[in-house]
Design a protein around this motif. Structure first.
Motif, short mmCIF file in Angstrom:
data_model
loop_
_atom_site.label_atom_id
_atom_site.label_comp_id
_atom_site.label_asym_id
_atom_site.label_seq_id
_atom_site.Cartn_x
_atom_site.Cartn_y
_atom_site.Cartn_z
N VAL A 241 0.84 -1.19 0.00
CA VAL A 241 0.00 0.00 0.00
C VAL A 241 0.88 1.25 0.00
O VAL A 241 0.64 2.21 -0.75
CB VAL A 241 -0.96 0.00 1.21
CG1 VAL A 241 -1.71 1.33 1.30
CG2 VAL A 241 -1.95 -1.16 1.12
N SER A 242 1.93 1.22 0.83
CA SER A 242 2.85 2.36 0.89
C SER A 242 3.57 2.56 -0.43
O SER A 242 3.74 3.70 -0.90
CB SER A 242 3.87 2.14 2.01
OG SER A 242 3.23 2.11 3.27
N ALA A 243 3.99 1.45 -1.05
CA ALA A 243 4.69 1.55 -2.33
C ALA A 243 3.81 2.15 -3.41
O ALA A 243 4.30 2.80 -4.34
CB ALA A 243 5.18 0.16 -2.76
N LEU A 244 2.48 1.95 -3.29
CA LEU A 244 1.55 2.54 -4.25
C LEU A 244 1.28 4.01 -3.96
O LEU A 244 0.59 4.68 -4.74
CB LEU A 244 0.22 1.77 -4.23
CG LEU A 244 0.25 0.34 -4.79
CD1 LEU A 244 -1.08 -0.37 -4.49
CD2 LEU A 244 0.52 0.34 -6.29
N GLY A 245 1.80 4.51 -2.83
CA GLY A 245 1.59 5.91 -2.47
C GLY A 245 0.19 6.19 -1.96
O GLY A 245 -0.32 7.31 -2.10
N LEU A 246 -0.44 5.18 -1.31
CA LEU A 246 -1.84 5.31 -0.91
C LEU A 246 -2.04 5.27 0.61
O LEU A 246 -3.15 5.03 1.09
CB LEU A 246 -2.68 4.21 -1.55
CG LEU A 246 -2.77 4.25 -3.08
CD1 LEU A 246 -3.56 3.05 -3.60
CD2 LEU A 246 -3.38 5.54 -3.57
N ASP A 247 -0.99 5.54 1.38
CA ASP A 247 -1.13 5.49 2.83
C ASP A 247 -2.20 6.45 3.35
O ASP A 247 -2.89 6.16 4.32
CB ASP A 247 0.21 5.81 3.50
CG ASP A 247 1.17 4.62 3.47
OD1 ASP A 247 0.68 3.48 3.48
OD2 ASP A 247 2.39 4.84 3.40
N GLU A 248 -2.33 7.61 2.71
CA GLU A 248 -3.31 8.59 3.18
C GLU A 248 -4.72 8.25 2.72
O GLU A 248 -5.69 8.71 3.32
CB GLU A 248 -2.92 9.98 2.67
CG GLU A 248 -1.64 10.53 3.29
CD GLU A 248 -1.39 11.97 2.88
OE1 GLU A 248 -2.31 12.58 2.28
OE2 GLU A 248 -0.30 12.47 3.15
N GLN A 249 -4.83 7.46 1.67
CA GLN A 249 -6.15 7.14 1.13
C GLN A 249 -6.78 5.92 1.77
O GLN A 249 -8.00 5.83 1.88
CB GLN A 249 -6.05 6.90 -0.39
CG GLN A 249 -5.99 8.14 -1.24
CD GLN A 249 -4.67 8.87 -1.09
OE1 GLN A 249 -3.61 8.25 -1.08
NE2 GLN A 249 -4.73 10.18 -0.96
#
Length: 373
Positions: A241-249
């Motif tokens: 999830v972090s690698a996808l850049g979606l931690d905030e989403q």
């Protein structure tokens, strides 16, 4: 009728537990209902709280190295079946199906099996069980059609769609839903909540959704919040999830004792399964709460909705199609309230527990009548 429900799950049991609990609760008012389930299972615990339901602490050990435990379990179940003289036994998985058949008394009760998942039905074990099973209940038409090409085609085959408690799962008042929504959007009305209470098993397809969202332009991603209730993801899944850049989403609230507050906050629900799933209790719960749903065209999931009226379909594991669907949801935001009302009306018409119980009871009666003819 004197009925015995069995379930092999030692833990939560998911949809199996919901299915049996609701049937047992409703039928106990006019029949003698027993439930056999492992002592540490959620079904065992919840069944003990149902008025008029008798519960047997019954393990269903599985595996070649557990033959001693299986022998003890079979002896206990054989004694129970012989002394209780049931009219009908309703099994719900392979492990309890096998043990029940091995423990059957000379005077056999009618045997019903519900096929809850989309796993392939093949091999000697299924062939042997099919020869001793009287009735199969499919929870969607897809499953019934598949079973017609298996050894179970010799059995009576009926479709009975799963029901949900549409009074418990009903739309919240606008003020209460808005208050719950603020927990997820921080008071930002532009945030779009696309979430699910279907769990975090890999086959639920939630990672396919995240892959799709990651491909969208940043201005679209920033508008999304994606709460996914269920067992917390693994460290590896969180890293992805972090690698996808979606931690905030993406938010993982864990296993919720009551998922209704989460569902009440959503704009749209999703179930993007690509394996195991048949009809999905979670899908029907979200629709009953007035939420349109985004589904894959897998197994029986399309049977839940009127496409483009109260939900949308995308091809299984097609990230490009999922990304396009998410764009479209944001563009259709003004139409979602109308689609949500259609979802609730669909639930009221087809998803209620009384209809589910009535249809299941009719299957039992027709089976028993046919045995007496």
């Amino acid at each position: 009728m004197k009925l015995l429900f069995t379930n092999f799950h030692a833990g939560d049991g998911g949809g199996h537990t919901t299915y049996i609990r609701e049937l047992a609760a409703a039928l106990a008012a006019r029949h003698e209902v027993h439930v056999a389930a492992p002592p540490d299972s959620r079904l065992n615990r919840e069944a003990r709280g149902l008025p008029g339901v008798f519960v047997l602490d019954q393990p269903f050990p599985n595996g070649l190295n557990r033959w001693r435990a299986r022998r003890r379990a079979r002896a206990q179940l054989r004694h129970y079946l012989r002394t209780q003289a049931f009219d009908l036994v309703h099994v719900n998985g392979s492990a309890d199906h096998r043990l029940v058949l091995s423990a059957m008394p000379a005077t056999r009760p009618a045997l019903v099996w519900t096929k809850h998942n989309s796993k392939p039905v093949r091999g000697l074990g299924h062939w042997l069980r099919a020869r001793q099973t009287d009735q199969v209940i499919a929870v969607c038409e897809y499953t019934r059609r598949e079973l017609k090409h298996t050894a179970y085609r010799r059995c009576r085959l009926d479709t009975v769609y799963n029901g949900v408690d549409i009074e418990r799962w009903k739309p919240w008042e606008a003020q209460a839903a808005a208050a719950e929504r603020r927990r997820w959007d921080g008071g930002d009305a532009t945030v779009f909540l696309l979430g699910s209470n279907a769990g975090t098993a890999n086959y639920k397809g939630w990672m396919d959704l995240l892959d799709a969202v990651a491909s969208l332009p940043e201005d679209i991603r920033r508008r999304l919040r994606i709460p996914i209730a269920g067992v917390p993801p693994t460290a590896e899944e969180r890293q992805r999830v972090s690698a996808l850049g979606l931690d905030e989403q993406v938010v993982f609230p864990g296993v919720l004792t009551d998922p209704r507050p989460l569902v009440a906050a959503l704009d749209v629900g999703f179930v993007l399964s690509y394996d195991v799933e048949t009809i999905s209790f979670a899908c029907r719960e979200m629709m009953a709460m007035g939420k349109p749903v985004l589904l894959t065209d897998y197994a029986g999931l399309p049977e839940n909705i009127d496409a483009e009226v109260d939900g949308w379909l995308v091809p299984v594991r097609d990230r490009v199609a999922i990304a396009a669907a998410v764009r479209r949801l944001l563009e259709q935001r003004d139409e979602l309230a109308c689609m949500g009302r259609a979802a609730r009306q669909h639930a009221e018409r087809d998803f209620g527990l009384p209809l589910f119980v009535q249809r299941t009871e009719a299957v039992y009666r027709q089976l028993l009548d046919s045995r007496q003819a």
